[in-house]
Design a protein around this motif. Sequence first.
Motif, short mmCIF file in Angstrom:
data_model
loop_
_atom_site.label_atom_id
_atom_site.label_comp_id
_atom_site.label_asym_id
_atom_site.label_seq_id
_atom_site.Cartn_x
_atom_site.Cartn_y
_atom_site.Cartn_z
N PRO A 72 -0.47 -41.30 14.90
CA PRO A 72 0.79 -40.74 14.07
C PRO A 72 0.79 -39.38 15.05
O PRO A 72 0.00 -38.88 15.58
CB PRO A 72 0.03 -40.55 12.80
CG PRO A 72 -1.50 -40.71 13.07
CD PRO A 72 -1.60 -41.59 14.13
N VAL A 73 2.09 -38.90 14.79
CA VAL A 73 2.18 -37.53 15.47
C VAL A 73 1.28 -36.49 14.81
O VAL A 73 0.89 -35.40 15.14
CB VAL A 73 3.93 -37.20 15.38
CG1 VAL A 73 4.16 -35.67 15.91
CG2 VAL A 73 4.65 -38.45 16.10
N THR A 74 1.37 -36.63 13.48
CA THR A 74 0.78 -35.57 12.69
C THR A 74 -0.45 -36.33 11.80
O THR A 74 -0.09 -37.28 11.11
CB THR A 74 1.42 -34.73 11.69
OG1 THR A 74 2.29 -35.54 10.79
CG2 THR A 74 2.36 -33.94 12.90
N SER A 75 -1.39 -35.99 11.31
CA SER A 75 -2.64 -36.18 10.63
C SER A 75 -3.67 -35.28 10.40
O SER A 75 -3.70 -34.19 11.10
CB SER A 75 -3.06 -37.54 11.13
OG SER A 75 -3.74 -37.28 12.35
N ALA A 76 -4.33 -35.45 9.29
CA ALA A 76 -5.40 -34.47 9.03
C ALA A 76 -6.63 -34.99 9.77
O ALA A 76 -7.04 -36.01 10.20
CB ALA A 76 -5.58 -34.61 7.58
N LYS A 77 -7.43 -33.99 10.07
CA LYS A 77 -8.53 -33.95 10.71
C LYS A 77 -9.55 -35.08 9.94
O LYS A 77 -9.91 -35.03 8.74
CB LYS A 77 -9.46 -32.77 10.87
CG LYS A 77 -10.89 -32.85 11.26
CD LYS A 77 -11.57 -31.44 11.25
CE LYS A 77 -12.14 -31.11 10.09
NZ LYS A 77 -13.06 -32.04 9.17
N GLY A 78 -10.27 -35.99 10.58
CA GLY A 78 -11.03 -37.10 9.81
C GLY A 78 -10.34 -38.18 9.70
O GLY A 78 -10.90 -39.39 9.47
N THR A 79 -8.98 -38.11 9.91
CA THR A 79 -8.10 -39.36 9.62
C THR A 79 -8.64 -40.49 10.59
O THR A 79 -8.77 -40.30 12.04
CB THR A 79 -6.47 -39.20 9.73
OG1 THR A 79 -6.21 -37.96 8.80
CG2 THR A 79 -5.87 -40.59 9.57
N VAL A 80 -8.55 -41.90 10.16
CA VAL A 80 -9.14 -42.57 11.12
C VAL A 80 -8.02 -43.90 11.20
O VAL A 80 -7.18 -44.19 10.20
CB VAL A 80 -10.23 -43.64 10.39
CG1 VAL A 80 -10.65 -44.89 11.11
CG2 VAL A 80 -11.39 -42.69 10.18
N VAL A 81 -7.33 -44.00 12.16
CA VAL A 81 -6.32 -44.98 12.75
C VAL A 81 -6.90 -46.10 13.58
O VAL A 81 -7.25 -45.67 14.95
CB VAL A 81 -5.31 -44.17 13.22
CG1 VAL A 81 -4.13 -45.19 13.65
CG2 VAL A 81 -4.58 -43.17 12.51
N GLY A 82 -7.06 -47.19 13.15
CA GLY A 82 -7.84 -48.34 14.14
C GLY A 82 -9.02 -47.83 14.22
O GLY A 82 -9.90 -47.83 13.54
N ASP A 83 -9.27 -47.85 15.52
CA ASP A 83 -10.70 -47.34 16.01
C ASP A 83 -11.04 -46.15 16.48
O ASP A 83 -11.87 -45.59 16.77
CB ASP A 83 -10.88 -48.19 17.69
CG ASP A 83 -11.19 -49.70 17.39
OD1 ASP A 83 -11.30 -50.25 16.28
OD2 ASP A 83 -10.84 -50.49 18.13
#
Length: 422
Positions: free
Chosen positions: A338-349
């Motif tokens: 994602p272009v923006t996300s919060a610290k700690g966000t998990v995306v896939g691996d």
Amino acid sequence: MMKIRSKIYNRLCSLQFLVLLLVACSLYSCKESEGFNEVVSKDMTKPGALTGVKVENLAGAAVISYVLPNSENLLYVQAEYRINSRTVRQSKSSYYSDTIRVEGFEKSGDYDVTLYAVSRANVKSDPVQVRVRPATPSYLAVYPTVQIQADFGGVNVTASNPAKKPIGVIVISNDKTTGKMLPIEQFYTEAEHINFSVRGFDTLKRDFGVYVTDRWGNISDTLYKSISPIFEIMVPKAQFSEYRLPSDSPLGATGLGWNTTRLWDNNTNDPGWHTEAGYGKPLQLCTFDMGVLTKLSRYKLWERGEAYGNDYSYNHGNPKAWTLWGSAKSAPADIELPVTSAKGTVVGDWINLGNFNCPPPPSGNSPGQTTPADLAAVKAGFEFNIALDIPKVRFIRLAVNSTWGNADFAHVMELSFWGNTN
């Protein structure tokens, strides 16, 4: 952990910091200059006294309203008051105003304020006594929220300052020569959420203390704690290697030696990593393997500065905002980030290690108008902390989402990482 009253020597040792905060302040009195001339008239008529006095109490301060006397030569209103056992202050307000602010009080309680109307010939009216009762000042409101914990090579300090008032957070520790607890960090801020680290220590347990002060020299109690700093080294770059994924940005200027491996060649000058212009993606991405699972503490990024007679500082494809992603998997899979996300966000691996912004140029100038100080800042590199709650990672993805030149490409000269590889 224990909370005890700060020692007198702690107060004295913070003098250097307080001098920067206090304006024209002596040991027993402090006067504010607001541009009022001492004598601008020969009319020695005594002005009338203030009337209709009302008080609005605030945190560590009060606003006093009044009705001005009908005196033609009136210049200003002066308030005299004691804020603590050491300091008497004066505040002044122009005759254009019907209020005056008194501030800097040590704690909540009753304080007497003496008001005078002062003429252009510096003649005071009869005094008017008023009692104020300010609420708890910000430095005391912040102190109960202070927390100190072990960090890499030192300690991490957090606190909450919801009023966003100027305060100083002072960290003290044992001096090797004298054994006394002396300041090792003086952190001045107006931030609502305070979070900073003090580094440069070995892993041996030592005493640390934190207290809060304000610009009037008031000082809170001291929070003490014995802490063993966490072991930290620079992650060896000899083990780094490119781990190219399908969603990584195409490389640009490869014929001139620009490629991902330049990010860890210990050369902060050209060439570095450079993506291809016109790719049309919102993120400029590269991926690499540090070669070892690491609990990261911080990293440093060098942007492109002067090269070949050109100045790229705070311009061109230098990153302005970016996200670091990490993975502890042995072979992390590709995924659209994602272009923006919060610290700690998990995306896939992948997990978001933090969102970062390049500090603005020291000069405050627009891109293309850099000063020697701006150039020096770029050459020194920019250091950023990794939050303590971020897990160990081995693989890194650098995702640039904006550049100083609003370019559709990005370039970085070098990256260095620190942490615990054990």
